[in-house]
Design a protein around this motif. Structure first.
Motif, PDB file in Angstrom:
ATOM      1  N   GLY A   1     -16.590  12.212  24.800  1.00  0.00           N
ATOM      2  CA  GLY A   1     -16.884  13.127  25.899  1.00  0.00           C
ATOM      3  C   GLY A   1     -18.322  13.078  26.378  1.00  0.00           C
ATOM      4  N   GLU A   2     -19.011  11.977  26.094  1.00  0.00           N
ATOM      5  CA  GLU A   2     -20.413  11.851  26.483  1.00  0.00           C
ATOM      6  C   GLU A   2     -20.569  11.678  27.998  1.00  0.00           C
ATOM      7  N   GLU A   3     -21.764  11.981  28.478  1.00  0.00           N
ATOM      8  CA  GLU A   3     -22.097  11.827  29.894  1.00  0.00           C
ATOM      9  C   GLU A   3     -23.025  10.636  30.076  1.00  0.00           C
ATOM     10  N   ALA A   4     -22.793   9.880  31.136  1.00  0.00           N
ATOM     11  CA  ALA A   4     -23.660   8.758  31.488  1.00  0.00           C
ATOM     12  C   ALA A   4     -24.810   9.244  32.361  1.00  0.00           C
ATOM     13  N   GLU A   5     -25.797   8.405  32.510  1.00  0.00           N
ATOM     14  CA  GLU A   5     -26.828   8.630  33.511  1.00  0.00           C
ATOM     15  C   GLU A   5     -26.264   8.030  34.797  1.00  0.00           C
ATOM     16  N   ILE A   6     -26.183   8.839  35.851  1.00  0.00           N
ATOM     17  CA  ILE A   6     -25.541   8.388  37.084  1.00  0.00           C
ATOM     18  C   ILE A   6     -26.465   8.527  38.290  1.00  0.00           C
ATOM     19  N   GLU A   7     -26.085   7.819  39.329  1.00  0.00           N
ATOM     20  CA  GLU A   7     -26.736   7.928  40.623  1.00  0.00           C
ATOM     21  C   GLU A   7     -25.641   8.160  41.656  1.00  0.00           C
ATOM     22  N   PRO A   8     -25.683   9.229  42.444  1.00  0.00           N
ATOM     23  CA  PRO A   8     -26.717  10.253  42.486  1.00  0.00           C
ATOM     24  C   PRO A   8     -26.653  11.161  41.257  1.00  0.00           C
ATOM     25  N   ALA A   9     -27.807  11.699  40.885  1.00  0.00           N
ATOM     26  CA  ALA A   9     -27.905  12.541  39.694  1.00  0.00           C
ATOM     27  C   ALA A   9     -27.437  13.965  39.960  1.00  0.00           C
TER      28      ALA A   9
END
Length: 160
Positions: A54-62
């Motif tokens: 259930g982890e979150e990625a670093e995304i664009e747009p933030a």
């Protein structure tokens, strides 16, 4: 009802579905990019365990402000029977989403497992009302099935 469709696509299948369905219902599209930049093999080797946890990625747009929308549609591929880390990050990146109606959708090479339940729970955890879910397999999507089905779920969620 003004609709925003936000999605992450690892191999292009989720993009194909989102683009076609958005065209049918007139939704605005926001494609999110996972800054990890996984290759296809790394999606499974590194991304799938993160999805399962259930982890979150670093995304664009933030950050994604959905204040101007009545309905928010969130889409993800299925990794390890779960939403991708990018999809988890989409939910966390939503701004002004409380009280909004939502639809969750997924694409997969087979079965969705608990992807839609997990994604729906995350949306509800942000104060959203999940009004529908949809899944299509890559095989059915390649046969042209899926866009109209997702559009029907969106139309139903809009009128409920």
């Amino acid at each position: 009802m003004k609709t925003c469709m936000i999605f992450y696509s690892g191999t292009g299948q989720t993009r194909t579905l989102a683009t076609a369905a958005a065209g049918i219902v007139g939704a605005d599209l926001v494609e999110v990019r996972d800054l990890a930049g996984y290759s296809k093999s790394m999606m499974y080797l590194k991304g799938a365990p993160k999805a399962r946890r259930g982890e979150e990625a670093e995304i664009e747009p933030a950050e994604i402000d959905v204040g101007a929308y009545d309905l928010v549609v969130v889409g993800t591929p299925v990794w390890a029977w779960s939403p991708t880390p990018a999809a988890n990050a989409i939910v966390a990146a939503l701004r002004n989403c409380e009280g909004k109606r939502a639809v969750a959708f997924a694409t997969s090479g087979g079965m969705p497992g608990s992807t839609l339940e997990k994604l729906s729970a995350k949306l509800e955890g942000r104060g959203m009302i999940v009004a529908g879910t949809f899944h299509v397999s890559d095989k059915d999507l390649k046969k042209g099935e899926g866009p109209e089905g997702l559009a029907e779920v969106i139309r139903s969620a809009s009128s409920a």
